[in-house]
Design a protein around this motif. Structure first.
Motif, PDB file in Angstrom:
ATOM      1  N   TYR A 108       0.842  -1.190   0.000  1.00 42.08           N
ATOM      2  CA  TYR A 108       0.000   0.000   0.000  1.00 42.08           C
ATOM      3  C   TYR A 108       0.882   1.246   0.000  1.00 42.08           C
ATOM      4  O   TYR A 108       2.003   1.231   0.519  1.00 42.08           O
ATOM      5  CB  TYR A 108      -0.891   0.034   1.250  1.00 42.08           C
ATOM      6  N   TRP A 109       0.354   2.353  -0.555  1.00 41.30           N
ATOM      7  CA  TRP A 109       1.094   3.620  -0.528  1.00 41.30           C
ATOM      8  C   TRP A 109       0.161   4.767  -0.179  1.00 41.30           C
ATOM      9  O   TRP A 109      -1.034   4.737  -0.461  1.00 41.30           O
ATOM     10  CB  TRP A 109       1.829   3.881  -1.833  1.00 41.30           C
ATOM     11  N   LEU A 110       0.742   5.754   0.456  1.00 39.60           N
ATOM     12  CA  LEU A 110       0.009   6.920   0.947  1.00 39.60           C
ATOM     13  C   LEU A 110       0.686   8.178   0.425  1.00 39.60           C
ATOM     14  O   LEU A 110       1.896   8.360   0.599  1.00 39.60           O
ATOM     15  CB  LEU A 110       0.006   6.913   2.484  1.00 39.60           C
ATOM     16  N   GLN A 111      -0.077   9.060  -0.238  1.00 38.93           N
ATOM     17  CA  GLN A 111       0.428  10.355  -0.702  1.00 38.93           C
ATOM     18  C   GLN A 111      -0.242  11.443   0.118  1.00 38.93           C
ATOM     19  O   GLN A 111      -1.471  11.472   0.251  1.00 38.93           O
ATOM     20  CB  GLN A 111       0.105  10.549  -2.182  1.00 38.93           C
ATOM     21  N   ALA A 112       0.563  12.355   0.690  1.00 33.24           N
ATOM     22  CA  ALA A 112       0.034  13.456   1.490  1.00 33.24           C
ATOM     23  C   ALA A 112       0.881  14.700   1.240  1.00 33.24           C
ATOM     24  O   ALA A 112       1.891  14.660   0.536  1.00 33.24           O
ATOM     25  CB  ALA A 112       0.040  13.089   2.971  1.00 33.24           C
ATOM     26  N   GLU A 113       0.476  15.823   1.834  1.00 29.08           N
ATOM     27  CA  GLU A 113       1.213  17.070   1.592  1.00 29.08           C
ATOM     28  C   GLU A 113       2.621  17.015   2.178  1.00 29.08           C
ATOM     29  O   GLU A 113       3.524  17.717   1.716  1.00 29.08           O
ATOM     30  CB  GLU A 113       0.444  18.258   2.178  1.00 29.08           C
TER      31      GLU A 113
ATOM     32  N   LEU B 243      -2.000  -1.911   6.170  1.00 29.06           N
ATOM     33  CA  LEU B 243      -2.613  -0.603   6.412  1.00 29.06           C
ATOM     34  C   LEU B 243      -2.334  -0.106   7.826  1.00 29.06           C
ATOM     35  O   LEU B 243      -2.183   1.093   8.054  1.00 29.06           O
ATOM     36  CB  LEU B 243      -4.131  -0.697   6.196  1.00 29.06           C
ATOM     37  N   GLN B 244      -2.294  -1.026   8.789  1.00 32.29           N
ATOM     38  CA  GLN B 244      -2.132  -0.616  10.180  1.00 32.29           C
ATOM     39  C   GLN B 244      -0.839   0.163  10.413  1.00 32.29           C
ATOM     40  O   GLN B 244      -0.750   0.961  11.343  1.00 32.29           O
ATOM     41  CB  GLN B 244      -2.162  -1.847  11.082  1.00 32.29           C
ATOM     42  N   ALA B 245       0.155  -0.066   9.559  1.00 30.54           N
ATOM     43  CA  ALA B 245       1.439   0.610   9.746  1.00 30.54           C
ATOM     44  C   ALA B 245       1.320   2.119   9.597  1.00 30.54           C
ATOM     45  O   ALA B 245       2.062   2.874  10.243  1.00 30.54           O
ATOM     46  CB  ALA B 245       2.463   0.067   8.752  1.00 30.54           C
ATOM     47  N   PHE B 246       0.387   2.605   8.772  1.00 29.89           N
ATOM     48  CA  PHE B 246       0.267   4.049   8.556  1.00 29.89           C
ATOM     49  C   PHE B 246      -0.232   4.770   9.800  1.00 29.89           C
ATOM     50  O   PHE B 246      -0.002   5.970   9.954  1.00 29.89           O
ATOM     51  CB  PHE B 246      -0.672   4.321   7.381  1.00 29.89           C
TER      52      PHE B 246
ATOM     53  N   PHE C   9     -15.580  -7.576  -0.939  1.00 25.93           N
ATOM     54  CA  PHE C   9     -14.164  -7.196  -0.976  1.00 25.93           C
ATOM     55  C   PHE C   9     -14.066  -5.785  -1.529  1.00 25.93           C
ATOM     56  O   PHE C   9     -15.082  -5.222  -1.968  1.00 25.93           O
ATOM     57  CB  PHE C   9     -13.346  -8.167  -1.838  1.00 25.93           C
ATOM     58  N   MET C  10     -12.868  -5.216  -1.501  1.00 22.59           N
ATOM     59  CA  MET C  10     -12.662  -3.848  -1.990  1.00 22.59           C
ATOM     60  C   MET C  10     -11.949  -3.888  -3.317  1.00 22.59           C
ATOM     61  O   MET C  10     -10.907  -4.517  -3.454  1.00 22.59           O
ATOM     62  CB  MET C  10     -11.892  -3.031  -0.951  1.00 22.59           C
ATOM     63  N   GLU C  11     -12.497  -3.175  -4.268  1.00 18.87           N
ATOM     64  CA  GLU C  11     -12.105  -3.307  -5.669  1.00 18.87           C
ATOM     65  C   GLU C  11     -11.018  -2.302  -6.050  1.00 18.87           C
ATOM     66  O   GLU C  11     -10.995  -1.173  -5.552  1.00 18.87           O
ATOM     67  CB  GLU C  11     -13.358  -3.099  -6.534  1.00 18.87           C
ATOM     68  N   GLY C  12     -10.109  -2.738  -6.944  1.00 18.72           N
ATOM     69  CA  GLY C  12      -9.138  -1.834  -7.544  1.00 18.72           C
ATOM     70  C   GLY C  12      -8.142  -1.266  -6.547  1.00 18.72           C
ATOM     71  O   GLY C  12      -7.779  -1.910  -5.558  1.00 18.72           O
ATOM     72  N   PRO C  13      -7.698  -0.036  -6.768  1.00 17.18           N
ATOM     73  CA  PRO C  13      -6.681   0.561  -5.890  1.00 17.18           C
ATOM     74  C   PRO C  13      -7.234   1.079  -4.572  1.00 17.18           C
ATOM     75  O   PRO C  13      -6.469   1.439  -3.678  1.00 17.18           O
ATOM     76  CB  PRO C  13      -6.127   1.715  -6.739  1.00 17.18           C
ATOM     77  N   ASP C  14      -8.563   1.140  -4.416  1.00 17.56           N
ATOM     78  CA  ASP C  14      -9.152   1.684  -3.190  1.00 17.56           C
ATOM     79  C   ASP C  14      -8.859   0.801  -1.985  1.00 17.56           C
ATOM     80  O   ASP C  14      -8.816  -0.423  -2.085  1.00 17.56           O
ATOM     81  CB  ASP C  14     -10.665   1.827  -3.332  1.00 17.56           C
ATOM     82  N   THR C  15      -8.691   1.447  -0.835  1.00 16.99           N
ATOM     83  CA  THR C  15      -8.570   0.742   0.437  1.00 16.99           C
ATOM     84  C   THR C  15      -9.566   1.329   1.423  1.00 16.99           C
ATOM     85  O   THR C  15     -10.279   2.296   1.117  1.00 16.99           O
ATOM     86  CB  THR C  15      -7.156   0.867   1.039  1.00 16.99           C
TER      87      THR C  15
ATOM     88  N   LEU D  40      -8.973   3.122   3.875  1.00 16.79           N
ATOM     89  CA  LEU D  40      -8.539   4.431   4.352  1.00 16.79           C
ATOM     90  C   LEU D  40      -8.436   5.428   3.206  1.00 16.79           C
ATOM     91  O   LEU D  40      -7.913   5.104   2.132  1.00 16.79           O
ATOM     92  CB  LEU D  40      -7.180   4.322   5.045  1.00 16.79           C
ATOM     93  N   ASN D  41      -8.922   6.636   3.444  1.00 15.62           N
ATOM     94  CA  ASN D  41      -8.745   7.699   2.462  1.00 15.62           C
ATOM     95  C   ASN D  41      -7.265   8.017   2.273  1.00 15.62           C
ATOM     96  O   ASN D  41      -6.471   7.956   3.219  1.00 15.62           O
ATOM     97  CB  ASN D  41      -9.483   8.967   2.922  1.00 15.62           C
ATOM     98  N   ASP D  42      -6.892   8.334   1.041  1.00 14.36           N
ATOM     99  CA  ASP D  42      -5.524   8.713   0.654  1.00 14.36           C
ATOM    100  C   ASP D  42      -4.543   7.538   0.634  1.00 14.36           C
ATOM    101  O   ASP D  42      -3.374   7.727   0.287  1.00 14.36           O
ATOM    102  CB  ASP D  42      -4.955   9.815   1.577  1.00 14.36           C
ATOM    103  N   VAL D  43      -4.994   6.337   1.021  1.00 14.54           N
ATOM    104  CA  VAL D  43      -4.137   5.156   0.960  1.00 14.54           C
ATOM    105  C   VAL D  43      -4.604   4.271  -0.187  1.00 14.54           C
ATOM    106  O   VAL D  43      -5.791   3.974  -0.301  1.00 14.54           O
ATOM    107  CB  VAL D  43      -4.158   4.360   2.284  1.00 14.54           C
ATOM    108  N   HIS D  44      -3.667   3.876  -1.044  1.00  7.50           N
ATOM    109  CA  HIS D  44      -3.993   3.116  -2.246  1.00  7.50           C
ATOM    110  C   HIS D  44      -3.184   1.821  -2.270  1.00  7.50           C
ATOM    111  O   HIS D  44      -2.111   1.731  -1.686  1.00  7.50           O
ATOM    112  CB  HIS D  44      -3.679   3.920  -3.510  1.00  7.50           C
ATOM    113  N   ARG D  45      -3.717   0.846  -2.994  1.00  9.69           N
ATOM    114  CA  ARG D  45      -2.930  -0.351  -3.263  1.00  9.69           C
ATOM    115  C   ARG D  45      -1.978  -0.094  -4.422  1.00  9.69           C
ATOM    116  O   ARG D  45      -2.338   0.566  -5.394  1.00  9.69           O
ATOM    117  CB  ARG D  45      -3.834  -1.517  -3.659  1.00  9.69           C
ATOM    118  N   VAL D  46      -0.767  -0.646  -4.325  1.00 12.34           N
ATOM    119  CA  VAL D  46      -0.019  -0.888  -5.549  1.00 12.34           C
ATOM    120  C   VAL D  46      -0.745  -2.040  -6.215  1.00 12.34           C
ATOM    121  O   VAL D  46      -0.866  -3.119  -5.640  1.00 12.34           O
ATOM    122  CB  VAL D  46       1.452  -1.250  -5.266  1.00 12.34           C
ATOM    123  N   GLU D  47      -1.267  -1.817  -7.398  1.00 13.65           N
ATOM    124  CA  GLU D  47      -2.107  -2.825  -8.028  1.00 13.65           C
ATOM    125  C   GLU D  47      -1.257  -3.987  -8.534  1.00 13.65           C
ATOM    126  O   GLU D  47      -0.057  -3.834  -8.795  1.00 13.65           O
ATOM    127  CB  GLU D  47      -2.891  -2.211  -9.183  1.00 13.65           C
TER     128      GLU D  47
END
Length: 438
Positions: A185-190, A199-202, A225-231, A233-240
């Motif tokens: 998973y990856w998270l982009q923020a300011e 996910l718990q690591a974030f 289940f959760m589809e595609g890059p969505d997770t 948590l907001n702003d956190v995405h899967r590496v597909e």
């Protein structure tokens, strides 16, 4: 000697151990300067949260000037010595790799890299000496330098999630295997970018405030289940699955898919095997290679045996390639769900050392609170309960189990696939307007 070893004010390294099929990786890249001790503290906290994925050790690497930290948790499977330490540092340019997974064809890379003039090895962070490992982490590190991420991913056979930091280019690359066996998973923020196997690591990062992704919840309630890059948590995405993501200066700059199932179907349709005996022989060779590769570990390997075609075939080939295999199956109190008698009969025929784990309501109730944390995010699959109980039973005896999981998906083995095919034929007989209405 490269910078990561000589300049101790700028680079720090925590205690590290070797690569494995199930580890955890994490990293943070800030857009502004951060104290190296603070970066190391975040890495240690993220590693601690993910300790179940790698209970045998953890390591981290800090570049204080770049505001970057990479972390790794280890489950010791291959090259269990300290010479396989992660994060792993390339001797010439000082690039750093954190890797979770298993590259089955890495030995052939070593021969090719040596012929191309590469001197295999990696820097030991404490001594500054070049050391050598038989691990696929070291092979992957040099292959990335020689061929680049896209080519390496296309050549790789196995399962993986990795992060590779090129110090000379100030570039971080994330990659995940074709089917997505290894989570990432990856998270982009300011403030920058973070990545992790869970996910718990974030939640360990004080600058990130988690919030629930309502669209992902809707997907879960609809499909289980959760589809595609969505997770969740907001702003956190899967590496597909089959994706490479490139990060520079603490922000994602590009992504590409080196593999898609659609491209694979098109390619396969051009090279059909129409002769059944030829197809059977090729399938058997492929399965034998896959099983032998996965048994080439430095720890004991077992199997979950349900009594179905897929797990039975896996165990039969394991018996061919190794000594007496240890097998486990689940037994249910409800006769309609119980396959333990069939599994026991097959184990007897194949000559395995077999155990049956009985599952009832009390065991399931005990496990449910813990299972919610183990899963990291929700998944509506009741088989998680017996699978977790099987793993709990097998863990004291073996560190690796093969399952045959996915065989029905690959070969259309579920009855619903045949039902869907028949339904499609009936639907095609209807006028297009009526099909749209339905």
């Amino acid at each position: 000697r490269s910078g990561p070893v000589r300049d101790h004010q700028r680079h720090q390294y925590g205690p590290g151990l070797a690569d494995s099929p199930m580890c955890a990786i994490a990293g943070v890249w800030m857009k502004s300067a951060v104290c190296g001790h603070q970066l190391a503290a975040w890495a240690a906290a993220m590693a601690k949260v993910m300790h179940r994925r790698g209970p045998d050790g953890h390591g981290w690497w800090v570049d204080e000037g770049a505001g970057l930290v990479l972390a790794h948790n280890r489950l010791a499977i291959r090259d269990r010595s300290a010479t396989g330490s992660q994060p792993m540092i390339e001797p010439r340019k000082g690039s750093v790799l954190v890797f979770n997974g298993e590259i089955d064809n890495h030995r052939s890379w070593r021969d090719e890299l040596t012929r191309a003039g590469h001197r295999l090895g990696h820097l030991h962070p404490a001594t500054g000496r070049v050391e050598h490992s038989s691990s696929d982490t070291e092979s992957l590190l040099h292959a990335l330098h020689h061929w680049g991420p896209s080519s390496v991913c296309r050549q790789s056979q196995g399962m993986w999630a990795w992060g590779w930091y090129e110090r000379d280019r100030q570039r971080l690359t994330l990659s995940r295997d074709r089917i997505g066996k290894k989570p990432l998973y990856w998270l982009q923020a300011e403030w920058g970018v973070a990545f992790a196997s869970q996910l718990q690591a974030f939640r360990c990062l004080p600058m990130y405030t988690p919030s629930v992704n309502q669209r992902a919840v809707a997907h879960y309630l609809r499909w289980g289940f959760m589809e595609g890059p969505d997770t969740l948590l907001n702003d956190v995405h899967r590496v597909e699955p089959g994706q490479i993501i490139t990060i520079e200066q603490g922000r994602v700059v590009s992504s590409e898919h080196y593999w898609t199932i659609n491209d694979e179907v098109v390619e396969a349709s051009r090279s059909r095997v129409d002769d059944p005996p030829v197809a059977q022989a090729e399938l058997l060779r492929t399965l034998e290679l896959a099983i032998s590769d996965r048994m080439s570990t430095d720890v004991a390997t077992g199997a979950f045996l349900s009594g179905g075609i897929d797990s039975t075939l896996v165990v039969a080939l394991m018996q061919k390639w190794g000594a007496q295999t240890r097998t486990w199956c689940v037994g249910f109190d409800e006769a309609t769900h119980d396959e333990s008698d069939r599994a026991r009969a097959i184990a007897s025929a194949l000559g395995t050392r077999h155990e049956t784990v009985r599952v009832g309501g009390e065991q399931a109730a005990r496990l449910l609170p813990e299972l919610a944390q183990l899963m990291d995010e929700p998944l509506a699959d009741a088989s998680l309960i017996p699978s977790a109980l099987l793993a709990e039973q097998a863990a004291p005896a073996v560190k690796v189990v093969l399952t045959g999981d996915g065989g029905d998906e690959c070969f259309g083995g579920y009855e619903r696939y045949r039902m869907a095919s028949g339904l499609r034929r009936h639907l095609l007989a209807l006028p297009q307007g009526m099909r749209r209405a339905l």
